[in-house]
Design a protein around this motif. Structure first.
Motif, short mmCIF file in Angstrom:
data_model
loop_
_atom_site.label_atom_id
_atom_site.label_comp_id
_atom_site.label_asym_id
_atom_site.label_seq_id
_atom_site.Cartn_x
_atom_site.Cartn_y
_atom_site.Cartn_z
N UNK A 113 -26.82 -5.80 -22.61
CA UNK A 113 -25.97 -5.16 -23.61
C UNK A 113 -26.10 -5.89 -24.94
N UNK A 114 -26.02 -5.13 -26.02
CA UNK A 114 -26.01 -5.73 -27.35
C UNK A 114 -24.79 -5.20 -28.10
N UNK A 115 -23.64 -5.84 -27.92
CA UNK A 115 -22.42 -5.37 -28.60
C UNK A 115 -22.45 -5.64 -30.09
N UNK A 116 -23.26 -6.61 -30.52
CA UNK A 116 -23.38 -6.95 -31.94
C UNK A 116 -24.84 -6.83 -32.35
N UNK A 117 -25.09 -6.79 -33.65
CA UNK A 117 -26.44 -6.57 -34.15
C UNK A 117 -27.42 -7.68 -33.79
N UNK A 118 -26.92 -8.91 -33.62
CA UNK A 118 -27.84 -10.02 -33.43
C UNK A 118 -27.64 -10.77 -32.11
N UNK A 119 -26.77 -10.28 -31.26
CA UNK A 119 -26.52 -10.99 -30.00
C UNK A 119 -26.45 -10.01 -28.84
N UNK A 120 -27.12 -10.38 -27.74
CA UNK A 120 -27.13 -9.56 -26.53
C UNK A 120 -26.56 -10.36 -25.37
N UNK A 121 -26.18 -9.64 -24.32
CA UNK A 121 -25.56 -10.27 -23.15
C UNK A 121 -26.31 -9.78 -21.91
N UNK A 122 -26.87 -10.73 -21.16
CA UNK A 122 -27.56 -10.42 -19.91
C UNK A 122 -26.60 -10.67 -18.75
N UNK A 123 -26.43 -9.66 -17.91
CA UNK A 123 -25.55 -9.78 -16.74
C UNK A 123 -26.34 -9.49 -15.47
N UNK A 124 -26.29 -10.43 -14.52
CA UNK A 124 -26.96 -10.28 -13.23
C UNK A 124 -25.92 -10.45 -12.12
N UNK A 125 -26.00 -9.68 -11.03
CA UNK A 125 -25.04 -9.82 -9.94
C UNK A 125 -24.98 -11.25 -9.40
N UNK A 126 -23.78 -11.80 -9.31
CA UNK A 126 -23.59 -13.14 -8.76
C UNK A 126 -23.86 -14.26 -9.75
N UNK A 134 -23.24 -15.85 -13.93
CA UNK A 134 -22.43 -15.76 -15.14
C UNK A 134 -23.24 -15.08 -16.24
N UNK A 135 -22.62 -14.23 -17.05
CA UNK A 135 -23.33 -13.57 -18.16
C UNK A 135 -23.95 -14.59 -19.11
N UNK A 136 -25.10 -14.26 -19.62
CA UNK A 136 -25.84 -15.16 -20.51
C UNK A 136 -26.02 -14.49 -21.88
N UNK A 137 -25.59 -15.16 -22.94
CA UNK A 137 -25.74 -14.63 -24.29
C UNK A 137 -27.05 -15.11 -24.89
N UNK A 138 -27.79 -14.20 -25.52
CA UNK A 138 -29.04 -14.54 -26.16
C UNK A 138 -29.12 -13.84 -27.52
N UNK A 139 -29.98 -14.33 -28.38
CA UNK A 139 -30.14 -13.73 -29.70
C UNK A 139 -31.18 -12.62 -29.63
N UNK A 140 -30.75 -11.40 -29.96
CA UNK A 140 -31.65 -10.24 -29.99
C UNK A 140 -31.32 -9.43 -31.24
N UNK A 141 -31.77 -9.86 -32.41
CA UNK A 141 -31.49 -9.10 -33.63
C UNK A 141 -32.22 -7.77 -33.65
#
Length: 350
Positions: A294-307, A309-316
């Motif tokens: 998911x990319x809720x913001x223009x420059x940051x995305x969130x990777x979610x995998x079962x089991x 913790x979500x991981x935030x990464x930069x995806x402008x």
């Protein structure tokens, strides 16, 4: 440095460039390609700005062709008259929608920039800080010369390097048959920025060749890489459902859906997000839960995998400069794009 060359000829432009290279103690041998740009006055400066940025990584000679229809003499009749006067053997029409490409002149030494009343060409040469890592040549043909971009361009190409053609907004229906596109090793279009993206991509699909790629697809490179990396991690369970969210009538999202449908073999649901400017999320359902990007913001995305913790990464959001730079880096045919545009697109449309 900006030098205007009114009522000029291609040989005079080539001579001026050689002279400038000698004065600066450099040569064109460091250029890795020639970038041809077909555009208009409204888009010209933005296209050159993008090309300048891309040239920092790929030093190149940029040749922009901007037809001067405003100062042409009776565009229809004048074009035919000037064609006949400048070249007694070249007849035909422009390579726009439904038109056949013009025949080449039998005598390549004929300079079509010589019209019955002098030159039909204004030009501008940019060097140094005004031209990125290379030089820029802006050609403004008038009258019948508008129909002969190949004749203008050939004497100005950097020898022994590939030619790339780029249409920043509205491309011809068949880039490979276009006189400028026919000489290019790679042809770049941007249907998303055309007047009618859906109609444009359909025309490009019908006339696709392996040398063609659209920057709407290049905008997805980071998303495709991340999704492939996520699915490459165990457990390797089959995907049973796919959902993509983003703005309505957004061509890159359609191409992303086509790619996912083709590669995963499951239907793709679409959720439209009001106010979104790019893809906002991809959700892949499997037996152990949902894998999402998911990319809720223009420059940051969130990777979610079962089991996990979500991981935030930069995806402008990718810029046109990013996309052009990537395509100039590759040049070779994009086999995945070929599959998506020829097979995956029909799957989501049907």
């Amino acid at each position: 440095m900006i030098i205007d060359l009114p009522n000029t000829r291609t040989r005079e432009i080539a001579h001026k460039i050689e002279q400038l290279h000698e004065e600066r103690g450099e040569s064109a041998t460091g250029r890795v390609l020639t970038l041809l740009i077909a555009t208009d006055d409204n888009e010209l400066e933005h296209a050159l700005e993008v090309a300048n940025a891309a040239s920092r990584e790929h030093p190149c000679r940029v040749i922009a062709i901007v037809p001067d229809t405003e100062h042409s003499d009776n565009a229809e009749a004048g074009a035919n008259t000037a064609d006949g006067a400048a070249d007694g053997t070249a007849n035909g029409t422009s390579a726009d929608a439904g038109a056949k490409p013009m025949e080449k002149t039998d005598n390549p030494a004929v300079d079509l920039t010589d019209g019955p009343a002098g030159s039909n060409l204004n030009a501008q040469v940019r060097f140094g800080a005004d031209a990125g890592a290379g030089e820029i040549i802006i050609l403004r043909p008038r009258n019948g010369l508008i129909n002969h971009p190949d004749t203008m361009v050939i004497p100005l190409l950097v020898p022994d390097v590939p030619v790339v053609a780029w249409w920043p907004t509205n491309p011809p229906s068949n880039p490979s048959k276009d006189l400028m596109g026919a000489m290019a090793r790679s042809r770049l279009t941007d249907a998303m920025r055309s007047n009618n993206p859906e109609a444009t991509i359909e025309r490009l699909r019908r006339n696709w060749t392996p040398e063609d790629v659209d920057l709407s697809w290049t905008r997805l490179t980071v998303w495709r890489g991340l999704l492939a990396s996520m699915l490459d991690q165990p457990p390797h369970l089959p995907i049973t459902a796919v959902k993509v969210s983003g703005p309505k009538e957004f061509l890159p999202m359609d191409l992303l859906c086509a790619w996912l449908r083709l590669k995963l073999g499951v239907n793709v649901d679409v959720e439209y997000v009001d106010g979104a400017e790019a893809v906002t999320g991809v959700y892949l359902t499997r037996a152990d839960g949902v894998v999402s990007l998911e990319r809720p913001h223009e420059d940051q995305a969130l990777i979610s995998m079962p089991g996990q913790a979500p991981q935030a990464i930069s995806v402008p959001v990718r810029t046109i400069e990013d996309c052009l730079t990537e395509e100039l880096r590759r040049i070779d045919p994009d086999e995945v794009y070929a599959e998506v545009i020829n097979e995956g697109w029909d799957l989501i449309r049907h």
